[in-house]
Design an enzyme around this catalytic site. Structure first.
Site, mmCIF file in Angstrom:
data_model
loop_
_atom_site.group_PDB
_atom_site.id
_atom_site.type_symbol
_atom_site.label_atom_id
_atom_site.label_comp_id
_atom_site.label_asym_id
_atom_site.label_seq_id
_atom_site.Cartn_x
_atom_site.Cartn_y
_atom_site.Cartn_z
ATOM 1 N N ALA A 57 -8.698 -49.899 -43.821
ATOM 2 C CA ALA A 57 -9.399 -48.838 -44.547
ATOM 3 C C ALA A 57 -8.828 -47.499 -43.955
ATOM 4 C CB ALA A 57 -10.886 -48.832 -44.083
ATOM 5 N N VAL A 82 -15.639 -51.976 -44.288
ATOM 6 C CA VAL A 82 -15.739 -51.551 -42.796
ATOM 7 C C VAL A 82 -16.976 -52.032 -42.354
ATOM 8 C CG1 VAL A 82 -15.324 -49.878 -41.051
ATOM 9 C CG2 VAL A 82 -14.229 -49.620 -43.360
ATOM 10 N N ILE A 83 -16.817 -52.948 -41.191
ATOM 11 C CA ILE A 83 -18.050 -53.628 -40.911
ATOM 12 C C ILE A 83 -18.496 -53.168 -39.276
ATOM 13 C CG2 ILE A 83 -19.328 -55.929 -40.144
ATOM 14 C CD1 ILE A 83 -17.596 -57.233 -42.472
ATOM 15 N N THR A 87 -18.501 -51.188 -30.929
ATOM 16 C CA THR A 87 -18.032 -50.213 -30.491
ATOM 17 C C THR A 87 -18.201 -49.001 -31.397
ATOM 18 O OG1 THR A 87 -15.896 -50.368 -31.140
ATOM 19 C CG2 THR A 87 -16.411 -51.432 -28.988
ATOM 20 N N HIS A 89 -15.598 -47.844 -33.184
ATOM 21 C CA HIS A 89 -14.600 -48.067 -33.933
ATOM 22 C C HIS A 89 -14.923 -47.652 -35.534
ATOM 23 C CE1 HIS A 89 -10.299 -49.109 -34.450
ATOM 24 N NE2 HIS A 89 -10.627 -50.003 -35.357
ATOM 25 N N ARG A 128 -22.757 -56.856 -51.597
ATOM 26 C CA ARG A 128 -22.163 -55.805 -52.326
ATOM 27 C C ARG A 128 -20.840 -56.180 -52.958
ATOM 28 N NH1 ARG A 128 -25.558 -54.582 -48.897
ATOM 29 N NH2 ARG A 128 -27.032 -52.754 -49.043
HETATM 30 N N1 INI Z 1 -9.983 -51.939 -40.856
HETATM 31 C C1 INI Z 1 -10.999 -52.183 -41.960
HETATM 32 O O1 INI Z 1 -10.538 -51.892 -43.019
HETATM 33 N N2 INI Z 1 -12.138 -52.640 -41.583
HETATM 34 C C2 INI Z 1 -12.766 -52.731 -40.639
HETATM 35 O O2 INI Z 1 -13.840 -53.289 -40.321
HETATM 36 C C3 INI Z 1 -11.956 -52.422 -39.202
HETATM 37 N N3 INI Z 1 -12.431 -52.508 -37.958
HETATM 38 O O3 INI Z 1 -13.714 -52.778 -37.716
HETATM 39 O O4 INI Z 1 -11.541 -52.320 -37.063
HETATM 40 C C4 INI Z 1 -10.506 -51.971 -39.726
HETATM 41 N N4 INI Z 1 -9.755 -51.637 -38.587
HETATM 42 C C5 INI Z 1 -8.404 -51.336 -38.852
HETATM 43 C C6 INI Z 1 -8.135 -49.752 -39.298
HETATM 44 O O5 INI Z 1 -8.269 -49.703 -40.604
HETATM 45 C C7 INI Z 1 -6.500 -49.714 -39.149
HETATM 46 O O6 INI Z 1 -5.675 -50.551 -40.127
HETATM 47 C C8 INI Z 1 -5.948 -49.805 -37.508
HETATM 48 O O7 INI Z 1 -6.695 -48.745 -36.860
HETATM 49 C C9 INI Z 1 -4.389 -49.299 -37.621
HETATM 50 O O8 INI Z 1 -4.315 -47.920 -38.012
#
Ligand code: INI
Length: 156
Positions: A57, A82-83, A87, A89, A128
């Site tokens: 995302a 995005v779940i 952390t 993140h 969803r």
């Molecule tokens: N990307 C997502 O689309 N969903 C998530 O839940 C997620 N988590 O939780 O880490 C996630 N991480 C990756 C991020 O989008 C990037 O691709 C990565 O950080 C590299 O830039």
């Protein structure tokens, strides 16, 4: 009084969907909902739909900006999930996806719709993505088409 309200059918619309591979088991259902809504309700031709996969995302805003700047699309639909984890993140990824996509819409002046699920857990995401709480991919697709028509009507 003049009232502008967009209809959803947009048979000549050129639509890009950018979609994250991360959590693809959910995102596949968002994509299915979006494409179904575009074709069956919006009457968009299959040839006028382009799907662009990206890692996560976080990468959606840049991809949406490149698609918008290409001039080849009337709207961009962003799909992802995005779940929340243990952390911070989640906040960074969801926040950047949301505000980044919003900036692209304003800077490029085309609809960029937010079909990104931001959930506490997998169950909420499944709900969803085509089960009991509808399909956010389909909602984002219909919003994109309505906004294409609203903007066209304002500029007419
Ligand atoms: N990307 C997502 O689309 N969903 C998530 O839940 C997620 N988590 O939780 O880490 C996630 N991480 C990756 C991020 O989008 C990037 O691709 C990565 O950080 C590299 O830039």
């Amino acid at each position: 009084m003049k009232v502008i309200e967009g209809v959803v059918a947009a048979p000549n619309a050129r639509v890009a969907i950018t979609i994250a591979r991360f959590n693809s088991f959910i995102n596949d259902s968002l994509l299915q909902g979006a494409v179904d809504a575009l074709k069956r309700i919006g009457q968009v031709a299959d040839d006028n739909i382009t799907v662009v996969w990206v890692p996560g995302a976080y990468e959606l805003p840049l991809t949406a900006r490149v698609l918008a700047n290409s001039g080849n699309y009337d709207a961009v639909i962003a799909l992802g999930t995005v779940i929340r984890g243990g952390t911070a993140h989640f906040e960074y990824v969801a926040g950047e996806a949301s505000s980044g996509l919003g900036h692209v819409a304003l800077d490029c002046q085309i609809p960029v719709t937010f079909g990104v699920l931001t959930t506490e857990n997998i169950e909420q995401a499944i709900e969803r993505a085509g089960t009991k709480a509808g399909n956010k991919g389909a909602e984002a697709a219909l919003t994109a088409l309505e906004m294409i028509n609203v903007i066209k009507a304002i500029n007419a």
